[in-house]
Design an enzyme around this catalytic site. Structure first.
Site, PDB file in Angstrom:
ATOM      1  N   SER A 163      23.749  21.707 -46.540  1.00 51.78           N
ATOM      2  CA  SER A 163      25.055  21.357 -45.985  1.00 51.78           C
ATOM      3  C   SER A 163      24.955  20.865 -44.544  1.00 51.78           C
ATOM      4  O   SER A 163      25.810  20.096 -44.085  1.00 51.78           O
ATOM      5  CB  SER A 163      25.998  22.562 -46.059  1.00 51.78           C
ATOM      6  OG  SER A 163      25.421  23.696 -45.439  1.00 51.78           O
ATOM      7  N   ASP A 408      31.668  31.111 -38.378  1.00 51.05           N
ATOM      8  CA  ASP A 408      30.525  30.330 -38.881  1.00 51.05           C
ATOM      9  C   ASP A 408      29.812  29.719 -37.674  1.00 51.05           C
ATOM     10  O   ASP A 408      30.311  28.766 -37.058  1.00 51.05           O
ATOM     11  CB  ASP A 408      31.027  29.240 -39.821  1.00 51.05           C
ATOM     12  CG  ASP A 408      29.907  28.368 -40.385  1.00 51.05           C
ATOM     13  OD1 ASP A 408      28.753  28.506 -39.926  1.00 51.05           O
ATOM     14  OD2 ASP A 408      30.185  27.540 -41.273  1.00 51.05           O
ATOM     15  N   HIS A 411      27.223  25.937 -39.084  1.00 48.88           N
ATOM     16  CA  HIS A 411      27.675  24.555 -39.229  1.00 48.88           C
ATOM     17  C   HIS A 411      28.332  24.059 -37.940  1.00 48.88           C
ATOM     18  O   HIS A 411      28.765  24.850 -37.106  1.00 48.88           O
ATOM     19  CB  HIS A 411      28.647  24.445 -40.410  1.00 48.88           C
ATOM     20  CG  HIS A 411      28.019  24.799 -41.716  1.00 48.88           C
ATOM     21  ND1 HIS A 411      28.101  26.073 -42.266  1.00 48.88           N
ATOM     22  CD2 HIS A 411      27.281  24.049 -42.582  1.00 48.88           C
ATOM     23  CE1 HIS A 411      27.434  26.093 -43.417  1.00 48.88           C
ATOM     24  NE2 HIS A 411      26.928  24.886 -43.627  1.00 48.88           N
TER      25      HIS A 411
END
Length: 429
Positions: A163, A408, A411
Site C-alpha cells: 500500500s 496510522d 501511511h
C-alpha cells in the site's frame, strides 16, 4: 649599414611590447568580468559533490527562486543543478515555503484512496503540504508534469509492491493527470492490477499489488493476523507474469516483513500447509525472498528495453520517544518535521536496508535504488494519523480520540511526502 639595433631603440621596443601585453590582459580581464555578469552564464549540468568547493552566485545557474526557511528567511545559497548520480539526495533538509502550492489536492485528484485523503478526512492543518526537500549541495528540480509525460511517451510504467508503493503510484498519477484533458485520460482500478492511461501520450502508469513481491497466502485476500501468513519465498512467477513487456519497473517491499514475529516461510507447494513451513527471522526470510525476485529480474528482464528501480524502505513513526517526545502518542498531533540532522528512528531497519544493497549490487541487470528513507525519516508530521480509515470506514470521533490504538503512522497523506519521492524518481528518468 649595421643591422644591430641600438641600445636605445631596443629599450623602447621592450617598453612598447610590455605596454601591449598589459593592455591585452586588461582587455581579457574586463571581458571576463563582463561575461560573468551577463545573463549568459554557463550552466553546470551536474552537482559537484565536493564540500571543499563553494561556487559563487555568478558561477552557477539557480534552478528555482530562493525558498524561505521556517523562520521566513530566504535561503540564498546558490545550488548547482541536480544529478542523481553525483549528488547525495539524502544529505539535506526540509525547508518551509508557504508560497509553493501542491500540484494537486485530494479534492482535485479523483484517483486517491480515501485512506490517504487527509484533508477530506478532516485534518485541520495544512503546513505539512509546504515543506520542500533541499539537498545541501545541489538543487532538486520541481516536478514538471508535462516533462514527465514527454519522457514516458509510448511507455508502460509499473509500480509493484504494497500500500505504500500504491501511495507512490497514486501520487505519480495525481501529479501528471492535472495537465491531461478529461477525455484523454482513463483509470481502470482492479483489486490487484490498476491502470491509468494517458491516451495522447500512449502511456500507462500502473500498479500491481504484491506486498512481499514473492507469493504469499495473503496476496489477494488479506490476512490481518501476521501469525497466519505464510510466505512462499522461492516463488514469484504468479506475480511476475504481470510484469512482462514493461518499460519501467518500480519495486518496493518492506513494512509487511516487519511484524516483529518470525515469518512462516514455505518452499514448494502450499498443499503442505502448516506442515511445510519454517519460521525464519525477518532479515533471513527477506534475503531469500529478494534473491528470488532478483533471480527473476536477471533471467527475464532485458536491460536494453526495461529499466528497473527499487524504492527504499518507507519509515514508520510509531514511537515518539525516537524524536524525544516522551509524552507523545506515536505521530499524533505532530506538525513539523524533525530538524536533527541524520535523525534515524526505530521504524527503519538498517539491516533490512543492507539486504537490498547487498542483493542489488550482485545483480546482472542494473537496478537503481531510489533512496527515500533518510529524507522521509524527518517527516513525523506527514502521516495520515487519525485522518484515515480502518476496515473501509473513516475513523469515528471516539476512535480519533484514541490515537494510541488508531493513529496510522505508516501511511502518508496525499498530497505529501510521496510527491517528493516521485520528484526524485523523475530525475532518474
Amino acid at each position: 649599414m649595421s643591422t644591430a639595433a641600438s641600445p636605445g631603440r631596443l629599450s623602447l621596443l621592450v617598453v612598447l611590447l610590455a605596454m601591449c601585453g598589459f593592455g591585452l590582459v586588461a582587455l581579457m580581464y574586463g571581458e571576463t568580468i563582463s561575461s560573468l555578469s551577463s545573463a549568459s552564464v554557463v550552466k553546470y549540468k551536474t552537482c559537484r559533490a565536493r564540500k571543499s568547493y563553494t561556487a559563487s552566485a555568478k558561477e552557477i545557474d539557480v534552478v528555482d527562486r530562493p525558498a524561505k526557511n521556517a523562520n521566513n528567511e530566504v535561503e540564498d545559497e546558490g545550488k548547482l543543478e541536480f544529478d542523481p548520480d553525483i549528488c547525495d539526495i539524502s544529505d539535506g533538509k526540509w525547508v518551509f515555503n508557504s508560497s509553493v502550492k501542491p500540484l494537486y489536492l485530494d479534492s482535485t485528484c479523483p484517483y486517491l484512496d480515501r485512506q490517504v485523503s487527509c484533508t477530506k478526512n478532516g485534518r485541520p492543518d495544512s503546513d505539512y503540504l509546504h515543506w520542500e526537500w533541499q539537498p545541501d549541495e545541489c538543487s532538486l528540480p520541481r516536478f514538471d508534469p508535462e516533462y514527465a509525460l514527454r519522457k514516458l511517451r509510448g511507455k508502460r510504467v509499473l509500480f509493484v509492491g504494497d500500500s505504500l508503493q500504491r501511495g507512490q503510484w497514486q501520487s505519480f498519477v495525481c501529479l501528471v493527470q492535472s495537465v491531461i484533458p478529461d477525455d484523454l485520460k482513463h483509470m481502470k482500478r482492479g483489486r490487484v492490477h490498476s491502470v491509468f492511461r494517458a491516451k495522447e501520450y500512449n502511456t500507462t502508469i500502473e500498479f500491481y499489488w504484491a506486498p512481499f513481491l514473492i507469493e504469499s497466502n495473503s496476496d489477494v485476500h488479506i490476512i490481518g493476523d501476521p501469525k497466519q501468513r505464510i510466505l512462499k519465498v522461492d516463488s514469484v512467477a504468479k506475480h511476475a507474469q504481470h510484469w512482462l513487456d514493461v518499460d519501467i519497473l518500480v519495486f518496493s517491499t518492506y513494512v509487511w516483513w516487519m511484524s516483529g514475529l518470525k515469518l512462516k516461510s514455505l518452499w514448494g507447494s502450499f498443499a503442505n500447509g502448516e506442515d511445510g513451513y519454517e519460521e525464519l527471522e525477518a532479515p533471513v526470510a527477506y534475503r531469500i525472498g529478494l534473491k528470488t525476485w532478483a533471480n527473476w529480474v536477471d533471467t527475464t528482464v532485458n536491460p536494453n528495453r526495461t529499466r528497473v528501480f527499487f524504492t527504499s524502505m518507507s519509515p514508520t513513526h510509531t514511537r515518539s520517544a525516537d524524536w524525544n517526545r516522551k509524552n507523545g502518542t506515536k505521530c499524533f498531533n505532530e506538525n513539523i518535521p524533525v530538524t536533527k540532522k541524520g535523525h534515524w528512528g526505530t521504524g527503519s531497519n538498517k539491516h533490512m536496508m543492507n539486504v537490498v544493497a547487498d542483493i542489488v549490487k550482485k545483480m546482472k541487470v542494473p537496478v537503481t535504488v531510489v533512496n527515500i528513507t533518510q529524507i522521509s525519516e524527518y517527516r513525523i508530521d506527514a502521516h495520515t494519523s487519525v485522518y484515515t480509515e480502518t476496515g473501509g470506514k473513516l475513523l469515528t470521533d471516539e476512535q480519533k480520540a484514541d490515537p494510541l490504538h488508531y493513529a496510522d503512522c505508516i501511511h502518508w497523506c496525499l498530497p505529501g511526502v510521496p510527491d517528493t519521492w516521485n520528484q526524485i524518481f523523475l530525475t532518474y528518468l
